[in-house]
Design an enzyme around this catalytic site. Structure first.
Site, short mmCIF file in Angstrom:
data_model
loop_
_atom_site.label_atom_id
_atom_site.label_comp_id
_atom_site.label_asym_id
_atom_site.label_seq_id
_atom_site.Cartn_x
_atom_site.Cartn_y
_atom_site.Cartn_z
N LYS A 22 0.84 -1.09 0.01
CA LYS A 22 0.04 0.05 -0.23
C LYS A 22 1.00 1.14 0.02
CE LYS A 22 -3.97 -2.22 0.33
NZ LYS A 22 -3.15 -3.68 0.50
N GLU A 64 -3.11 6.88 7.38
CA GLU A 64 -3.75 7.39 6.55
C GLU A 64 -5.12 8.12 7.32
OE1 GLU A 64 -4.61 5.22 2.61
OE2 GLU A 64 -6.68 5.08 3.70
N HIS A 90 -14.85 -3.19 7.89
CA HIS A 90 -14.03 -2.96 6.78
C HIS A 90 -14.32 -4.14 5.77
CE1 HIS A 90 -12.33 0.41 8.69
NE2 HIS A 90 -11.73 -0.44 9.64
N ARG A 103 -6.14 -8.15 -9.01
CA ARG A 103 -6.82 -9.32 -9.07
C ARG A 103 -8.18 -9.28 -9.58
NH1 ARG A 103 -9.86 -9.18 -4.64
NH2 ARG A 103 -8.93 -8.62 -2.80
#
Length: 502
Positions: free
Chosen positions: A116, A201, A236, A293
């Protein structure tokens, strides 16, 4: 031309890939663990091989075992599905070394977007907007992160650099609680991905989770297939997706789609992938991550575009150009996908295990079920709790909701608890019907008890939705009749109109 494709996965996605191969006239090879001896994907494939005990680390994550099967069976390509080895650049690289085609992106693209931190750095260079956060892509110490956190501002998220699915992710509201949450996030990331590195973040509150499906070939052609709304989540983890998003207008769709394509081009991407964004209340959007993917929710994109994404993946891997240009992609109607999980929504979504004794799948117009289970199949604690995906299509969002209501009522699974009641009550939610939700909706503004109590009232709203759909259909047909200037049957004109707008 591939002669055999080894499907390095299990469950519904393995069945989905096997079906695509069968339609293309390609032989299939399944792999399975001890727990999956009687799984549906094992029955569907032309050949099947045992690769180890039930735990995935001893079976589906054993690349060496999968390569042994590929050699033994004569498979000349491997499709990884999603999860397990799908985003391991070393696995994709090893395929190339052995002369086996990996049906997915290049190892370099997986490496660039799989971490990430590196992904953020890559898209920033390409001019893509990102959520404010740490820009250092290396391993940062806790002291480093504690020093940087106040400059980003609270609330914020601690996120694992090596994975997704909510693993290694923690919400932080203050500096005081951060050391404990950092330690917890690192432990979970290390356990899930073998890498405890994390980054920070900014938490965008009230945000929508919107993702764009992209397809790219080895000739430099990159297109997007529109967006998917993925904001209905719990911890999430996505529970429901729909396409298109009721929050996105044509102008924003074009802008975000262009950025998604640009992000894929930044890493010389080939095959299917997904660019994920957060969109705030003011419709400002930020790059979140790229999934290198196939996605769980790809069927809703297939339903609204008519593109067989898995078949297109295989064509691209065989060295073919994309079957479509961007101008040829048309969006038709609305699709919704409910993830049917073996878990109890009345008991904190606790996983449910056991043997499925009876199963009745919904059918009818606009209904699709992707599943890997059947009556007699054992649900074990070793794998993801998702046992099926229920997908519906409608000409409008209102019709799609009504169709999903009907399909959920028809769906029967006996032997284990499922989250079907959750999806039924969600379809009755005023806020969901009105598109008034964000990524925190399920956790903060949705209650199974409240929803069940108000279901009678919401059934009245369902009747209003049905009336609205009927009115829209009537108006459409009336417009067709008014345009009829010749002595031709109205049925023919309706048929012609529908063919023109497919």
């Amino acid at each position: 031309m591939f002669t055999k494709v080894l499907v390095a996965n299990r469950g519904e996605i393995a069945v989905r890939i096997i079906r695509a191969c069968r339609e293309l006239g390609i032989g299939t090879v399944a792999v399975f663990s001890e727990a999956d001896r009687n799984a549906l994907h094992v029955r569907y494939a032309d050949e099947a091989y045992l690769i180890g005990p039930a735990p995935s680390r001893e079976s589906y994550l054993r690349a060496d075992k999968i390569f042994e099967v590929a050699k033994k069976s004569g498979a000349d390509a491997i499709h990884p599905g999603y999860g397990f080895l799908a985003e391991r650049e070393d696995f994709a690289a090893r395929c190339a070394e052995l002369g086996i085609t990996f049906i997915g992106p290049k190892p370099s693209s997986i490496a660039a977007m799989g971490d990430k931190g590196k992904a953020r750095a890559t898209v920033i260079k390409a001019g893509v907007p990102v959520v404010p956060g740490t820009e250092d892509v290396g391993n940062m110490t806790n002291d480093d992160l504690l020093r940087i956190a106040p400059t980003i501002g609270f609330p914020l998220l601690i996120k694992a650099t090596a994975g997704g699915g909510g693993k290694g992710m923690r919400e932080v509201r203050s500096l005081e609680e951060m050391p404990t949450l950092l330690a917890s996030a690192r432990r979970e990331a290390e356990s899930a991905f073998g890498d405890g590195n994390v980054y920070l973040e900014k938490l965008i509150e009230g945000a929508r989770h919107i993702e764009f499906q992209i397809m790219a070939d080895s000739f430099g052609n990159v297109i997007h297939l529109g967006e998917r709304e993925c904001s209905i989540q719990r911890r999430h983890q996505k529970l429901l997706e729909e396409s298109p998003s009721s929050f996105i207008d044509d102008e924003l769709r074009e802008k975000m789609g262009s950025i998604a394509v640009k992000s894929a081009q930044a890493v010389d991407y080939v095959n299917a992938g997904t660019i994920e964004f957060l969109v705030d209340k003011d419709r400002n959007f930020y790059f979140l991550e790229m999934n290198t993917r196939l996605q769980v929710e790809h069927p809703i994109t297939e339903m609204v575009t008519g593109v067989d994404i898995v078949a297109e993946q295989i064509r691209i891997a065989r060295g073919r150009q994309l079957s479509y240009t961007q101008e040829q992609i048309k969006f038709n109607g609305h699709a919704i996908e409910c993830r049917v999980n073996a878990e109890d929504p009345f008991n904190g979504f606790m996983p449910s295990t056991g043997r499925i004794t009876h199963s009745l799948l919904p059918t009818g117009p606009g209904v699709r079920v992707d599943t890997g289970v059947y009556p007699g199949f054992e649900i074990t604690p070793f794998y993801d709790p998702m046992i099926a995906k229920l997908i519906v299509w409608g000409e409008t969002r209102a019709q799609a909701i009504l169709r999903m209501r009907r399909a959920l009522e028809e769906y029967r699974i006996v032997g284990v608890r499922t989250n079907i009641p959750f999806h039924q009550t969600l379809m009755d939610s005023h806020r969901f019907m009105g598109g008034q939700f964000d990524t925190r909706f399920v956790e903060e503004r949705f209650s199974m008890d409240d929803a069940m109590e108000s279901r009678t009232e919401n059934l009245e709203i369902a009747a209003i939705l049905a009336t609205l759909v009927a009115h829209q259909q009537s108006e459409r047909n009336a417009n067709i009749v008014r345009r009829n200037e010749r002595d031709t049957s109205n049925w023919k004109w309706v048929g012609r109109w529908e063919r023109m707008h497919r």
